[in-house]
Design a protein around this motif. Sequence first.
Motif, PDB file in Angstrom:
ATOM      1  N   MET A 281      -3.996  -6.659   5.088  1.00 60.55           N
ATOM      2  CA  MET A 281      -2.697  -6.158   4.637  1.00 60.55           C
ATOM      3  C   MET A 281      -2.668  -4.634   4.797  1.00 60.55           C
ATOM      4  O   MET A 281      -3.577  -3.929   4.376  1.00 60.55           O
ATOM      5  CB  MET A 281      -2.521  -6.537   3.152  1.00 60.55           C
ATOM      6  N   ASP A 282      -1.574  -4.162   5.386  1.00 57.87           N
ATOM      7  CA  ASP A 282      -1.473  -2.717   5.594  1.00 57.87           C
ATOM      8  C   ASP A 282      -1.063  -1.987   4.315  1.00 57.87           C
ATOM      9  O   ASP A 282      -0.619  -2.603   3.344  1.00 57.87           O
ATOM     10  CB  ASP A 282      -0.405  -2.430   6.666  1.00 57.87           C
ATOM     11  N   GLN A 283      -1.184  -0.677   4.355  1.00 57.40           N
ATOM     12  CA  GLN A 283      -0.648   0.163   3.279  1.00 57.40           C
ATOM     13  C   GLN A 283       0.874   0.187   3.373  1.00 57.40           C
ATOM     14  O   GLN A 283       1.422  -0.021   4.451  1.00 57.40           O
ATOM     15  CB  GLN A 283      -1.170   1.594   3.439  1.00 57.40           C
ATOM     16  N   PRO A 284       1.545   0.441   2.258  1.00 55.35           N
ATOM     17  CA  PRO A 284       3.020   0.498   2.332  1.00 55.35           C
ATOM     18  C   PRO A 284       3.472   1.632   3.252  1.00 55.35           C
ATOM     19  O   PRO A 284       2.903   2.722   3.202  1.00 55.35           O
ATOM     20  CB  PRO A 284       3.448   0.804   0.899  1.00 55.35           C
ATOM     21  N   ILE A 285       4.463   1.362   4.089  1.00 56.41           N
ATOM     22  CA  ILE A 285       5.023   2.453   4.883  1.00 56.41           C
ATOM     23  C   ILE A 285       6.516   2.633   4.635  1.00 56.41           C
ATOM     24  O   ILE A 285       7.043   3.718   4.775  1.00 56.41           O
ATOM     25  CB  ILE A 285       4.779   2.268   6.409  1.00 56.41           C
ATOM     26  N   LEU A 286       7.193   1.574   4.250  1.00 55.86           N
ATOM     27  CA  LEU A 286       8.620   1.730   3.966  1.00 55.86           C
ATOM     28  C   LEU A 286       8.834   2.203   2.531  1.00 55.86           C
ATOM     29  O   LEU A 286       9.765   2.934   2.239  1.00 55.86           O
ATOM     30  CB  LEU A 286       9.352   0.392   4.157  1.00 55.86           C
ATOM     31  N   THR A 287       7.973   1.735   1.636  1.00 59.07           N
ATOM     32  CA  THR A 287       8.086   2.135   0.240  1.00 59.07           C
ATOM     33  C   THR A 287       7.442   3.495   0.094  1.00 59.07           C
ATOM     34  O   THR A 287       6.229   3.631   0.106  1.00 59.07           O
ATOM     35  CB  THR A 287       7.349   1.114  -0.651  1.00 59.07           C
TER      36      THR A 287
ATOM     37  N   GLU B 239       9.634  -2.847 -10.139  1.00 63.21           N
ATOM     38  CA  GLU B 239       9.194  -4.181  -9.757  1.00 63.21           C
ATOM     39  C   GLU B 239       8.546  -4.906 -10.940  1.00 63.21           C
ATOM     40  O   GLU B 239       8.117  -4.293 -11.910  1.00 63.21           O
ATOM     41  CB  GLU B 239       8.261  -4.145  -8.547  1.00 63.21           C
TER      42      GLU B 239
ATOM     43  N   ARG C  76       5.774  -9.897  -7.450  1.00 61.42           N
ATOM     44  CA  ARG C  76       4.420 -10.120  -6.914  1.00 61.42           C
ATOM     45  C   ARG C  76       3.570 -10.728  -8.004  1.00 61.42           C
ATOM     46  O   ARG C  76       3.867 -10.608  -9.189  1.00 61.42           O
ATOM     47  CB  ARG C  76       3.793  -8.781  -6.493  1.00 61.42           C
TER      48      ARG C  76
ATOM     49  N   LEU D 149       2.974 -11.820  -2.727  1.00 63.48           N
ATOM     50  CA  LEU D 149       4.356 -12.076  -3.109  1.00 63.48           C
ATOM     51  C   LEU D 149       4.410 -13.402  -3.867  1.00 63.48           C
ATOM     52  O   LEU D 149       3.659 -14.326  -3.575  1.00 63.48           O
ATOM     53  CB  LEU D 149       5.241 -12.159  -1.871  1.00 63.48           C
TER      54      LEU D 149
ATOM     55  N   SER E 214      13.030  -1.867  11.225  1.00 63.13           N
ATOM     56  CA  SER E 214      13.822  -1.721  10.008  1.00 63.13           C
ATOM     57  C   SER E 214      14.609  -0.424  10.055  1.00 63.13           C
ATOM     58  O   SER E 214      14.409   0.410  10.925  1.00 63.13           O
ATOM     59  CB  SER E 214      12.913  -1.717   8.777  1.00 63.13           C
TER      60      SER E 214
ATOM     61  N   ALA F 157      14.231   1.966   8.273  1.00 59.07           N
ATOM     62  CA  ALA F 157      13.346   3.105   7.993  1.00 59.07           C
ATOM     63  C   ALA F 157      12.179   3.195   8.956  1.00 59.07           C
ATOM     64  O   ALA F 157      11.299   4.017   8.782  1.00 59.07           O
ATOM     65  CB  ALA F 157      12.817   2.997   6.568  1.00 59.07           C
ATOM     66  N   GLY F 158      12.156   2.341   9.946  1.00 56.18           N
ATOM     67  CA  GLY F 158      11.054   2.454  10.923  1.00 56.18           C
ATOM     68  C   GLY F 158      10.490   1.103  11.291  1.00 56.18           C
ATOM     69  O   GLY F 158      10.822   0.068  10.716  1.00 56.18           O
ATOM     70  N   MET F 159       9.585   1.105  12.255  1.00 51.88           N
ATOM     71  CA  MET F 159       8.975  -0.117  12.780  1.00 51.88           C
ATOM     72  C   MET F 159       7.916  -0.628  11.794  1.00 51.88           C
ATOM     73  O   MET F 159       7.144   0.148  11.246  1.00 51.88           O
ATOM     74  CB  MET F 159       8.307   0.204  14.117  1.00 51.88           C
ATOM     75  N   ILE F 160       7.916  -1.919  11.592  1.00 49.62           N
ATOM     76  CA  ILE F 160       6.920  -2.483  10.673  1.00 49.62           C
ATOM     77  C   ILE F 160       6.532  -3.881  11.145  1.00 49.62           C
ATOM     78  O   ILE F 160       7.363  -4.633  11.640  1.00 49.62           O
ATOM     79  CB  ILE F 160       7.479  -2.494   9.226  1.00 49.62           C
TER      80      ILE F 160
ATOM     81  N   ASN G 256       1.713  -8.273   8.731  1.00 53.59           N
ATOM     82  CA  ASN G 256       0.664  -7.562   7.999  1.00 53.59           C
ATOM     83  C   ASN G 256       1.191  -6.518   7.026  1.00 53.59           C
ATOM     84  O   ASN G 256       0.428  -5.753   6.452  1.00 53.59           O
ATOM     85  CB  ASN G 256      -0.268  -6.873   8.998  1.00 53.59           C
ATOM     86  N   ALA G 257       2.497  -6.499   6.834  1.00 48.86           N
ATOM     87  CA  ALA G 257       3.070  -5.452   5.989  1.00 48.86           C
ATOM     88  C   ALA G 257       2.642  -5.615   4.536  1.00 48.86           C
ATOM     89  O   ALA G 257       2.361  -6.718   4.072  1.00 48.86           O
ATOM     90  CB  ALA G 257       4.598  -5.505   6.073  1.00 48.86           C
ATOM     91  N   ALA G 258       2.621  -4.480   3.826  1.00 50.12           N
ATOM     92  CA  ALA G 258       2.303  -4.515   2.391  1.00 50.12           C
ATOM     93  C   ALA G 258       3.373  -5.313   1.646  1.00 50.12           C
ATOM     94  O   ALA G 258       4.541  -5.312   2.033  1.00 50.12           O
ATOM     95  CB  ALA G 258       2.242  -3.095   1.840  1.00 50.12           C
TER      96      ALA G 258
ATOM     97  N   VAL H 151       4.867  -4.804  -1.117  1.00 51.62           N
ATOM     98  CA  VAL H 151       6.007  -4.042  -1.651  1.00 51.62           C
ATOM     99  C   VAL H 151       7.024  -3.742  -0.559  1.00 51.62           C
ATOM    100  O   VAL H 151       8.225  -3.682  -0.808  1.00 51.62           O
ATOM    101  CB  VAL H 151       5.578  -2.731  -2.340  1.00 51.62           C
ATOM    102  N   ASP H 152       6.541  -3.554   0.678  1.00 52.91           N
ATOM    103  CA  ASP H 152       7.474  -3.318   1.770  1.00 52.91           C
ATOM    104  C   ASP H 152       8.301  -4.561   2.035  1.00 52.91           C
ATOM    105  O   ASP H 152       9.502  -4.490   2.292  1.00 52.91           O
ATOM    106  CB  ASP H 152       6.725  -2.901   3.032  1.00 52.91           C
ATOM    107  N   ILE H 153       7.645  -5.711   1.996  1.00 53.33           N
ATOM    108  CA  ILE H 153       8.370  -6.965   2.218  1.00 53.33           C
ATOM    109  C   ILE H 153       9.429  -7.149   1.126  1.00 53.33           C
ATOM    110  O   ILE H 153      10.568  -7.523   1.407  1.00 53.33           O
ATOM    111  CB  ILE H 153       7.406  -8.164   2.230  1.00 53.33           C
TER     112      ILE H 153
ATOM    113  N   GLN I 227      10.983  -4.918  -0.467  1.00 54.31           N
ATOM    114  CA  GLN I 227      12.094  -4.022  -0.192  1.00 54.31           C
ATOM    115  C   GLN I 227      12.960  -4.546   0.946  1.00 54.31           C
ATOM    116  O   GLN I 227      14.182  -4.528   0.890  1.00 54.31           O
ATOM    117  CB  GLN I 227      11.559  -2.643   0.174  1.00 54.31           C
TER     118      GLN I 227
ATOM    119  N   ARG J  72      13.344  -7.634   1.876  1.00 60.77           N
ATOM    120  CA  ARG J  72      14.072  -8.813   1.424  1.00 60.77           C
ATOM    121  C   ARG J  72      15.280  -8.424   0.590  1.00 60.77           C
ATOM    122  O   ARG J  72      16.295  -9.107   0.576  1.00 60.77           O
ATOM    123  CB  ARG J  72      13.178  -9.709   0.586  1.00 60.77           C
TER     124      ARG J  72
END
Lengths: 262, 319, 226
Positions: free
Chosen positions: A1-7, A39, A227, A241, C70, C72-75, C79-81, C83-85, C87, C89
């Motif tokens: 699992m990656d680190q958050p990038i959008l949040t 959350e 989560r 999730l 997205s 806000a950028g490519m994801i 493998n996304a975190a 919390v990103d998912i 958001q 959704r």
Amino acid sequence: MDQPILTTTPPLLTARGLHKTYGPISAVNGVDLEVYPGETIGIVGESGSGKSTILRLLNLEEPPDAGDYALAIPAWAERNLFELNRYERRMLRVHHIGIVYQNPHMGLRMRATSGGNVAERLIMAGERSYATLRASARASLAVSEFPLDRVDDIPARLSGGMQQRVQLAKAIALRPALLLLDEPTTGLDVSVQALVIDTLLRLRREQPIATIIVSHDLGVIRTLADRVLVMRHGVVVERGLTDQILEDPQHPYTQQLVHAKL
Amino acid sequence: MKLTQLAHQRTDYSYAFLDAFAKRELRRRILKAIAIPGYQVPYASRELPIARGWGTGGLQVTLAAVSPADTVKVIDQGADDSVNAANLRRFIARMTGVNTTTDTLAASVIQSRHRIPEERLREGQLLVLQVPDPEPLRRVQSDTSQAREMHADADYAQMWLSLYEQLVRFGRFMQGASYPVIVHGRYLMSPSPIPRWDTPALHQSPHLTILSAGREKRLYAVPPYTDVRPIEFSDVFFQVEDQTGRVCVITGARNKFMDELPVADGTSLFRISDTGYVAKLTQHARSEIAAIGATYYDEAGQFYQPGVLKSVDDQKLPR
Amino acid sequence: MPLLTVQNFNKTFAIHALEREVGAFADVNFTLHPGELLLVRGPNGVGKSTLLRCLYRTYLPSGGQAYYQSAAGMIDLANAADVDITQLRRSEIGNVSQFLRPRPRVSARELVMEPLLQAGVSSETACEQAEEWLGAFGVKAAIWSAYPTTFSGGEQQKVNLARALIAPRRLVLLDEPSASLDAGARAALRDRIITLKARGVAMIAVFHHAEDIAGLVDNVIELALP
């Protein structure tokens, strides 16, 4: 699992390496936890998994044997909250943490009025105007969908569901950054459970507060949590999730837990 | 310099009944109490020839504090001539050789049960109050060790909660005597069972007040010029007993704290509770010289310090 | 610019109690652009729903990538975190499941309003739009205030569709959306899909009645049993 990038906002709550033993029993054995603003995190597990102990640690009710705990709140941001002195701890708990216990007797004064129970929180924060206490207590109870014509009734005279609403009103009265719910609907009649869950959902939508809900009831978790952490013997065996944990559990224990309950 | 010049003359008995160690301990505890206004200082309460509950706490303070140059007044519910006051006064006089008086202005030490005199005390005077229960948190927290933690943390929210509950249930504050106060902005204190009428007299007073509970073995103090504020809400105020319409049957005076005397036909007569003050008023009425001191409440019932007591008219009891 | 690029996407279930692994689908590759409708086809049990669920992250993909562009950028959705998912959704990726999860004491109208209220839309506007959608799917006005727990399967699915499609999304996953619908509702769904496509919403769908979306499909994936 990656680190958050959008949040891009950092987590509100960060807890690392939580350990707590009671004599020979290791109740919490190396747990990391993050909660982002707004959350809801569910913690599921059977009795003895350590889930309630985690809440007690995060509520600063007991010191851990090891661990760091931080909340991203102004004035407290850089501190390890386990190292606060007793005055700081009380201040933090009054202003920034709300908790609802499974047993209303633990969270309420059964012989003080419902409004008084909520008002006490405001008094602890320094409120000294009777008019403000009345109005704010009422407002908080209204958010908890408590019938306002019973604001002067004592919890000893209320049903279980109503008692939980008073607890909830008290917990959110000061708009805390963190809300902790320890089996909030366990023990209530099923129909009442649904009503309380509905109130929690409405609250989540109208006043998003970072929330941790502990429950062994997967239906409650599914409805309320974004989560989930699955705990067993003091360790987090899986996290993800909510719908993913419940519908595609990876860990053998989680699969067992989910398939046994659903 | 010879030792005989430095030491007291040898006496057969200890001055003021208590031995030197007892007096030393009491004096040290009293100093500590003065240094921490409102804080209950534990002390080793001595046995005295009166039973617990009859003023042993106050008596120990008076015996530890007086010297032969003092003049002592003792009152019980305002009266110099009650049996208890008379016994205490006689005992103190025998043990210490002090002069005694019923005149508030002439006394240097006033020991009192449940009242403060109507005439204002001044700098240099000591008021000793007898206390049955020193713990103001007793009704909200019966566990003493918990109460002590609450004092240490200044965690007094439960007191305001009880005020809230009283307003909800009864529409007013219910506490009569022993109205809890906050001293010097820090400690919650029980001012002993003085009526609410007397509580404002402690606020910013020129005199020193020491309160002592013999059975409970605690003493505490209000130093001169210290804030003493009864607990209340910012919009619902502490009030003293209403003396409107009450006329003293002996002196004809009004707006002083009255004792109520039931009459056979069901009505009541009233009499000012402070007998020393009544004596002065009657002397004055007979054109005899009596030095009457300024009182805490004037003829119209106004307290001598403005702003301390807030008018009911300024408050609104909300729904 | 593709909205979604899926490469080597595969899913295998590990059922520990049976000490077995069950393969669902393997080696799925496709691209999807805004406004495109991708149809997923194949025999029953081949893994069509599973593919959608993996994209929505209800299931964890076992391998491969799903690059999503997205706001806000490519994801990489695979493998996304978490919390990103969450958001995504909430704001960008929608999901129409086969079943509604009705809640006691929440009316049909309120259920459909929720996604809009969540997005900060005012109560009046949300109510108007919710009623418009319910009406469009043929849900009688008399039952808008009723609780869907008492509705038939078809009625519940109409509420489900309205709730899932009402708030603006950039990508919507539809898993057998019309399976229990009457003809009128199916027609309404087709209309809505046309509108969404025109707005640039991309969709990936599993459709029981493929004729409902005849002429609207831009691309097809065939999944085959191994």
